[in-house]
Scaffold this motif. Structure first.
Motif, short mmCIF file in Angstrom:
data_model
loop_
_atom_site.label_atom_id
_atom_site.label_comp_id
_atom_site.label_asym_id
_atom_site.label_seq_id
_atom_site.Cartn_x
_atom_site.Cartn_y
_atom_site.Cartn_z
N ASP A 23 0.86 -1.18 0.00
CA ASP A 23 0.00 0.00 0.00
C ASP A 23 0.90 1.24 0.00
OD1 ASP A 23 -0.14 1.25 3.04
OD2 ASP A 23 0.35 -0.88 3.02
N GLN A 24 0.37 2.36 -0.47
CA GLN A 24 1.20 3.55 -0.69
C GLN A 24 1.89 4.07 0.58
OE1 GLN A 24 1.61 4.52 -4.05
NE2 GLN A 24 3.41 5.43 -3.09
N PRO A 25 1.19 4.20 1.73
CA PRO A 25 1.90 4.69 2.92
C PRO A 25 3.06 3.77 3.35
CG PRO A 25 -0.47 4.86 3.24
CD PRO A 25 -0.26 4.08 1.97
N THR A 26 2.86 2.46 3.25
CA THR A 26 3.93 1.53 3.62
C THR A 26 5.09 1.65 2.64
OG1 THR A 26 2.32 0.02 4.59
CG2 THR A 26 4.48 -0.91 4.04
N PHE A 27 4.78 1.66 1.35
CA PHE A 27 5.83 1.82 0.35
C PHE A 27 6.60 3.11 0.58
CE2 PHE A 27 7.29 3.81 -3.54
CZ PHE A 27 8.19 2.85 -4.00
N ASP A 28 5.90 4.22 0.76
CA ASP A 28 6.56 5.52 0.94
C ASP A 28 7.49 5.50 2.14
OD1 ASP A 28 5.22 6.50 -1.29
OD2 ASP A 28 3.73 7.60 -0.11
N HIS A 29 7.02 4.94 3.26
CA HIS A 29 7.82 4.91 4.48
C HIS A 29 9.12 4.14 4.28
CE1 HIS A 29 8.63 4.95 8.79
NE2 HIS A 29 8.89 3.66 8.69
N ASP A 68 10.50 3.14 1.39
CA ASP A 68 11.33 3.67 0.31
C ASP A 68 12.16 4.85 0.82
OD1 ASP A 68 12.10 3.35 -2.46
OD2 ASP A 68 11.19 5.32 -2.76
N GLN A 69 11.59 5.65 1.70
CA GLN A 69 12.34 6.76 2.29
C GLN A 69 13.51 6.22 3.12
OE1 GLN A 69 12.51 7.88 5.81
NE2 GLN A 69 13.93 9.43 5.07
N GLN A 79 16.14 5.08 0.67
CA GLN A 79 16.86 6.22 0.10
C GLN A 79 17.84 6.81 1.12
OE1 GLN A 79 16.55 6.77 -3.14
NE2 GLN A 79 15.00 5.17 -3.14
N SER A 102 13.51 0.83 -5.92
CA SER A 102 12.69 1.31 -4.82
C SER A 102 12.53 0.19 -3.79
CB SER A 102 11.30 1.71 -5.33
OG SER A 102 11.42 2.77 -6.25
#
Length: 175
Positions: free
Chosen positions: A15-21, A23-24, A27, A38
Motif C-alpha cells: 500500500d502507498q503509505p507503507t511503500f513511501d515509508h 522507500d524513504q 533512500q 525502490s
C-alpha cells in the motif's frame, strides 16, 4: 530483443503509505551509487522469461482468490553487509509456497530455499556500517503495519527493473 532473455522477478505490491515509508528509509540508508531500485519485498528472484505468459496467468488466478494481506513489520534484521526490516505475514508465506509448488521445475537454487520476507533498506556496504545502522535501528524501531495489495512482475535489466504486470488481490484486507 535481449531484454526477453532476462529473468523475471516477482515482488509484493505494498500500500502507498507503507511503500513511501520504507522507500524513504531505503533512500536514506542504501549506498546511493548502488541504489537503483525502490523499496520492495521479493517473492522470487529469477523466474524464466520464456514462461512470462504462463506466469502472468498463474498470478491472475492466484491473486483473484487472495484478499489483501495484512503485514506486520516488527523488527530489523542484520544481513551482514546491510540491514532489512522483517515482514510477518503467514498468508504471504502460504501464497509463496503455493506459487513455488506450481513453478518448482523452473525455480533457481535461491528461489528453492526457505522464504523469510523482508524489505532491504541497506545493502552492499561494509560490515561495520551495517552493524552500526542495525544497532541504531534496533534500539529505536517502532513496529509498523501495512497492507499488501497485489503482486508485481518485473524484468531484470542489469540493475534496474522494468515493470511488466501489476496484479491486484481480489478481496479485502483483514486487520
Amino acid at each position: 530483443m535481449m531484454t526477453e532473455l532476462r529473468p523475471l522477478i516477482l515482488t509484493l505490491k505494498l500500500d502507498q503509505p507503507t511503500f513511501d515509508h520504507f522507500d524513504q528509509l531505503r533512500q536514506q540508508y542504501f549506498p546511493p551509487a548502488r541504489n537503483v531500485l525502490s523499496a520492495h519485498v521479493t517473492l522470487f528472484h529469477k523466474l524464466p522469461p520464456e514462461q512470462e505468459a504462463e506466469i502472468y496467468q498463474v498470478l491472475q488466478s492466484q491473486c483473484a482468490q487472495t484478499p489483501r494481506l495484512p503485514l506486520r513489520l516488527p523488527t530489523v534484521r542484520f544481513l551482514g553487509q546491510g540491514v532489512a526490516i522483517e515482514v510477518e505475514c503467514p498468508e504471504l508465506v502460504h501464497l509463496r509456497q503455493q506459487l513455488a509448488g506450481i513453478w518448482s521445475p523452473h525455480l533457481s537454487r535461491q528461489d528453492q530455499q526457505g522464504y523469510r520476507p523482508h524489505i532491504t533498506i541497506q545493502n552492499k556496504t561494509t560490515r561495520d556500517d551495517a552493524r552500526q545502522l542495525y544497532e541504531q535501528l534496533r534500539h529505536t524501531w517502532q513496529p509498523f503495519t501495512g497492507v499488501a495489495e497485489g503482486l508485481l512482475l518485473w524484468r531484470y535489466l542489469d540493475g534496474p527493473w522494468e515493470l511488466l504486470h501489476e496484479v491486484i488481490f481480489g478481496g479485502d484486507a483483514e486487520a
